[in-house]
Design an enzyme around this catalytic site. Structure first.
Site, PDB file in Angstrom:
ATOM      1  N   HIS A 196     -81.768  49.469  75.207  1.00 39.16           N
ATOM      2  CA  HIS A 196     -82.714  49.889  75.170  1.00 39.16           C
ATOM      3  C   HIS A 196     -84.136  48.526  75.990  1.00 39.16           C
ATOM      4  O   HIS A 196     -84.870  48.790  75.660  1.00 39.16           O
ATOM      5  CB  HIS A 196     -83.086  50.745  72.814  1.00 39.16           C
TER       6      HIS A 196
HETATM    7  N1  UDP Z   1     -78.747  51.556  65.061  1.00 40.93           N
HETATM    8  C1  UDP Z   1     -78.103  52.938  64.367  1.00 40.93           C
HETATM    9  N2  UDP Z   1     -77.840  54.187  65.260  1.00 40.93           N
HETATM   10  C2  UDP Z   1     -77.939  54.554  66.783  1.00 40.93           C
HETATM   11  C3  UDP Z   1     -78.175  52.697  67.312  1.00 40.93           C
HETATM   12  C4  UDP Z   1     -78.263  51.188  65.970  1.00 40.93           C
HETATM   13  O1  UDP Z   1     -78.397  52.822  63.078  1.00 40.93           O
HETATM   14  O2  UDP Z   1     -77.678  55.129  67.057  1.00 40.93           O
HETATM   15  C5  UDP Z   1     -78.326  50.705  64.294  1.00 40.93           C
HETATM   16  C6  UDP Z   1     -77.397  49.205  64.418  1.00 40.93           C
HETATM   17  O3  UDP Z   1     -76.056  49.617  63.897  1.00 40.93           O
HETATM   18  C7  UDP Z   1     -78.589  47.940  64.186  1.00 40.93           C
HETATM   19  C8  UDP Z   1     -79.760  48.539  64.403  1.00 40.93           C
HETATM   20  O4  UDP Z   1     -79.976  49.839  64.782  1.00 40.93           O
HETATM   21  O5  UDP Z   1     -78.455  47.733  62.444  1.00 40.93           O
HETATM   22  C9  UDP Z   1     -79.826  47.686  66.348  1.00 40.93           C
HETATM   23  O6  UDP Z   1     -81.221  48.443  65.873  1.00 40.93           O
HETATM   24  P1  UDP Z   1     -82.126  48.026  67.240  1.00 40.93           P
HETATM   25  O7  UDP Z   1     -80.872  47.756  68.503  1.00 40.93           O
HETATM   26  O8  UDP Z   1     -82.985  49.279  67.605  1.00 40.93           O
HETATM   27  O9  UDP Z   1     -82.669  47.202  67.245  1.00 40.93           O
HETATM   28  P2  UDP Z   1     -82.855  45.429  67.419  1.00 40.93           P
HETATM   29  O10 UDP Z   1     -81.383  45.423  66.789  1.00 40.93           O
HETATM   30  O11 UDP Z   1     -82.426  44.910  68.713  1.00 40.93           O
HETATM   31  O12 UDP Z   1     -84.129  44.488  67.322  1.00 40.93           O
END
Ligand code: UDP
Length: 346
Positions: A196
């Protein structure tokens, strides 16, 4: 104590769960949701599944350009601070909601706490990097998840405000895996993919090339698609190879089941690199750098350029070490609340 917790995006709801539970044992908490993520599957579902109390206020700001979005958040949070008169405002991570919370609190001279402080990618083209740096330099109290994060804060002259607490996501992970999911999940043969970040998905040609490379993998790839990425796939008629199975964004419980069952994780997410480590899954991070360097040093995470000529081969060959030292701590929320109380009464 009266505390405002500001959240707005999926990873922040995940971090809020255990902290909110711990805070409410002895303190009054108000949750402000900025509305940065608003789809039910990116927001409401997480409050339900992680037993987080409903937000007291939803500012309903939604998507927008960085400046407009952050500006509206600043205005909304400021008003709430004026009304609620909290003893502290806390925020998590590196989104525009984090930036607005720290700025609003500091301008109103209300103590502010930044959780997941000190993370650095040293890549200034990431909007998250700017948010982190400004949040750390405006907050009064910084909870760093790792010794590496502490080092960065020390180098920036912020040592006196910094406390090494461990990573709050370890508590969420433990809560869900021990209390809800249990051990009885079959392992199956697939890779779990999430993408993403703007520099992985915003250039449709680059994204198409990466998906084509992943078609050479020896297994099916399960790909819950972030709304931002879905938009780009749809608008540019990107062709998704047959072995890549798209699904809508998953709830936390559904996603953790997918994680537990997979062979390897392929991602550009921050939080997922840690969860893969906690779950004992090899992680291939499609980025030139990571904030979570300790997972790479432990040899459970490998950085891989999206434009590498042998993406599939390198993913299939990656085999981590057996040992997996504890990197993120335990009972982190409890420690955090104790540190907040100690800081207030210092
Ligand atoms: N996650 C979720 N469902 C999904 C994809 C990711 O619950 O379909 C969770 C994942 O387990 C993690 C979090 O979302 O805890 C990660 O979020 P994201 O990748 O959006 O943001 P980042 O961590 O990169 O800031």
């Amino acid at each position: 104590m009266k505390i405002i917790s500001v959240v707005g995006a999926r990873p922040q709801f995940i971090k809020l769960g255990p902290l909110s539970r711990e805070l409410r044992k002895n303190h009054e908490e108000f949750i402000i949701h900025t509305g940065q993520h608003y789809d039910a599957e990116m927001s409401d579902l997480f409050f339900e599944q992680l037993n987080i109390p409903e937000p007291d206020i939803n500012l309903e700001i939604g998507s927008g350009k960085h400046g407009a979005q952050t500006g509206k958040m600043l205005e909304g949070i400021e008003e709430q601070i004026e009304q609620i008169k909290p003893d502290m405002v806390l925020s998590f991570g590196d989104t525009n909601s984090t930036l607005a919370a720290c700025l609003a609190a500091s301008k109103m001279e209300v103590p502010s706490l930044h959780i997941e402080a000190g993370l650095r990618s040293f890549n200034r083209s990431m909007p998250e990097e700017i948010n982190r740096v400004v949040a750390d330099h405006t907050a009064d109290l910084l909870f760093a998840p790792t010794p590496e994060a502490v080092k960065h804060l020390e180098r920036e002259g912020l040592k006196d405000r910094t406390i090494l607490t461990g990573d709050i996501m370890a508590d969420t992970f433990e809560y869900v895996h021990n209390n809800i999911l249990g051990d009885h999940l079959p392992e199956t043969e697939y890779y779990l993919l999430t993408l993403h970040r703007p520099y992985t998905v915003d250039d449709p040609e680059k994204l198409q090339k990466l998906l084509n490379m992943l078609s050479e993998l020896d297994r099916e790839v399960k790909f819950p698609v972030h709304p931002r990425t879905e938009n780009i796939i749809d608008k540019n008629s990107i062709q998704v190879p047959d072995n890549i199975k798209l699904s809508p964004p998953q709830g936390y419980l559904e996603f953790q089941k997918l994680l537990k069952g997979c062979e390897k994780v392929i991602t550009d997410s921050g939080g997922l690199q840690k969860e893969a480590y906690l779950a004992g899954k090899p992680c291939i991070t499609i980025r030139p750098e990571t904030e979570w360097v300790e997972t790479v040093e432990a040899e459970w995470n490998m950085l891989l350029d999206a434009e590498d000529e042998n993406v599939a081969g390198k993913i299939m060959d990656f085999t981590p070490k057996k040992v997996r030292p504890d990197l993120y701590g335990k009972n982190v929320a409890k420690r955090m609340v104790e540190e907040i109380v100690r800081w207030r009464s210092r």
